[in-house]
Scaffold this active site. Structure first.
Site, PDB file in Angstrom:
ATOM      1  N   CYS A 167       0.836  -1.196   0.000  1.00 36.37           N
ATOM      2  CA  CYS A 167       0.000   0.000   0.000  1.00 36.37           C
ATOM      3  C   CYS A 167       0.878   1.255   0.000  1.00 36.37           C
ATOM      4  CB  CYS A 167      -0.970  -0.037   1.183  1.00 36.37           C
ATOM      5  SG  CYS A 167      -2.425   1.012   0.936  1.00 36.37           S
ATOM      6  N   HIS A 202      -3.535  -5.575   1.312  1.00 35.35           N
ATOM      7  CA  HIS A 202      -3.168  -5.858   2.701  1.00 35.35           C
ATOM      8  C   HIS A 202      -3.655  -7.262   3.082  1.00 35.35           C
ATOM      9  CE1 HIS A 202      -1.682  -1.998   4.111  1.00 35.35           C
ATOM     10  NE2 HIS A 202      -2.708  -1.383   3.564  1.00 35.35           N
TER      11      HIS A 202
END
Length: 486
Positions: free
Chosen positions: A331, A428
């Site tokens: 991310c 994630h």
């Protein structure tokens, strides 16, 4: 059905409220009750994504799992995600409302208590028991006027409270008795009992202390809870709880970013006996013997990239790569690995464009809607299943995206350098997939021998056993009161 509810408040932050609620949820579910966790207001950058595409605190997602329920935005209707020293993103019932300075948030919480009560009553509509978690301490008298996290909510919802103190940090008698001393009568009336958490040694040695608290407050003891040694095996929500985890020969090094977010990515790696996860704090160089440098997510990518450079970690990462090491960014960490990060509208902070670390030939633009979704993917090189979630702003494109290493419903995801030693992704939670984690560790020359989800379930059961042994759960349940207006 008429739901009952009880609230667990603490004498301070990080006294173990989240863990106790998770253990109680599993214990009462095993007794045949339907249970829902609830926290009216939370502050954390370690958010979880719910099936309906909203955000809640990671602790409430774990508590939902303990209660054997799917996580829902009603379990944490107000979530604050700090973006700077003085401001935070405000999430209401799972959706981003905007960013507020701390001063204006404390002054204006219009509609937030109403949203919390609405979510609470929806949860209570189809369960036997709602376990409510407070935030911080009810003894912060300067915050009481506009409080919705502790006694403000308890009084509005008319729910009973059990106050938990932490003996490990010292002064637990003063913690609990001091809280009793400063509370106003209407707040005192809500507290029905107390508990002492994180005791080490012979519990009988604290009998006199427990009885002194009861005599000074008039509250009955719900138990003295010994230290739960396996707590580290459960996903941590608070950055105060993350720590290096010594293990085997495979060394994964993580720079501890100032606004590190969604660091639950580290939990499955830390659970591997063959893996050492070393989280490096500010002021220390990244060690030179890492197998993998993992750059985690961030709530403020450009700000944390500047922080990373201020620590000299950019030099350490480039040196690690030149020595033949592997680097992964997730991310915000993925965005940092690219050539540039452009934030024309200042959605991540101040408007501007900065150079990235240059290890991936990609460019990121901070624009568009925030993407919040649970995600199922497969690896492109081995067709391994990967479960995770996306929670990010921005779009990343460039030549290395042609070597995407994940596939999400036919959409290419991620980027890999030409030599294969640097990779990044917006996904994630991917290390919780056992086969994928084993593949990554194998690529580093090490073996995976842990089943992560099975380990979390076993730990939740052990936590429930722990609380059954040291707390009077029958008395605690008897204190729970019917939800008014449910």
């Amino acid at each position: 059905m008429t739901a009952r509810a009880i609230m667990i408040q603490g004498t301070g932050s990080n006294v173990g409220k989240s863990m106790i609620v998770a253990g109680l949820a599993r214990a009462f579910v095993r007794r045949g009750l339907s249970v829902a966790p609830f926290k009216p207001q939370n502050m954390s950058n370690n958010a979880a994504v719910t099936p309906e595409g909203g955000e809640i605190g990671r602790a409430q997602a774990l508590q939902a799992r303990a209660a054997m329920r799917a996580p829902h935005t009603d379990m944490n209707p107000v979530l604050l995600k700090p973006e700077s020293e003085t401001g935070a993103q405000v999430i209401v019932q799972g959706k981003r409302r905007g960013t507020q300075a701390a001063r204006s948030f404390m002054r204006d919480k219009t509609g937030l208590l109403e949203a919390a009560l609405e979510s609470f009553h929806r949860l209570a509509a189809d369960v036997d028991l709602v376990l409510i978690e407070g935030a911080g301490s009810p003894a912060e008298t300067n915050l009481r006027k506009n409080d919705i996290a502790n006694m403000g909510f308890a009084c509005a919802a008319e729910v009973p409270v059990v106050l938990v103190g932490d003996i490990h940090r010292g002064g637990v008698i003063a913690q609990i008795v001091g809280t009793h001393t400063v509370l106003e009568p209407q707040d005192l009336a809500r507290i029905k009992g107390f508990a002492v958490n994180r005791f080490r040694g012979d519990r009988s040695l604290f009998d006199a202390g427990r009885d002194d608290i009861a005599a000074r407050t008039g509250w009955p003891s719900m138990g003295v809870i010994p230290w739960f040694w396996d707590a580290w095996k459960l996903p941590a929500e608070d950055m105060m709880d993350i720590a290096s985890r010594p293990g085997g020969a495979c060394k994964i090094v993580v720079p501890q970013l100032e606004r590190m977010a969604n660091f639950d990515d580290l939990d499955p790696l830390a659970a591997e006996p063959n893996v050492t996860v070393e989280i490096v704090p500010a002021g220390r160089a990244l060690p030179g013997d890492a197998d993998l440098v993992l750059i985690p997510g961030s709530k403020s990518t450009i700000g944390d990239l500047a922080y990373l450079r201020a620590q000299g970690w950019d030099i350490d990462i480039l040196a690690h790569y030149r020595r033949g090491g592997h680097v992964m960014g997730l991310c915000g960490g993925y965005q940092m690995l690219g050539q540039t990060i452009d934030d024309p509208d200042g959605v991540d902070g101040r408007p501007g464009k900065v150079a990235g670390l240059g290890l991936l030939d990609v460019h990121t633009v901070m624009a568009g809607e925030k993407r919040v979704t649970l995600t199922e993917a497969v690896t492109r090189d081995g067709n391994l299943p990967v479960s995770g979630y996306e929670i990010h702003m921005g779009r990343t494109d460039g030549a290395d995206c042609a070597r995407a290493w994940l596939d999400i419903d036919g959409r290419a995801e991620g980027a890999v350098s030409a030599d294969g030693r640097v990779r990044g992704s917006y996904l994630h939670g991917l290390f919780s997939s056992d086969a994928f984690r084993a593949s990554v560790l194998s690529g580093l020359g090490h073996e995976s021998i842990a089943g992560y989800d099975d380990g979390v379930e076993a730990t939740l059961d052990a936590l429930a056993d722990h609380l059954e042994d040291c707390m009077d759960l029958d008395a605690l349940l008897a204190l729970a009161e019917p939800v008014r207006g449910a």
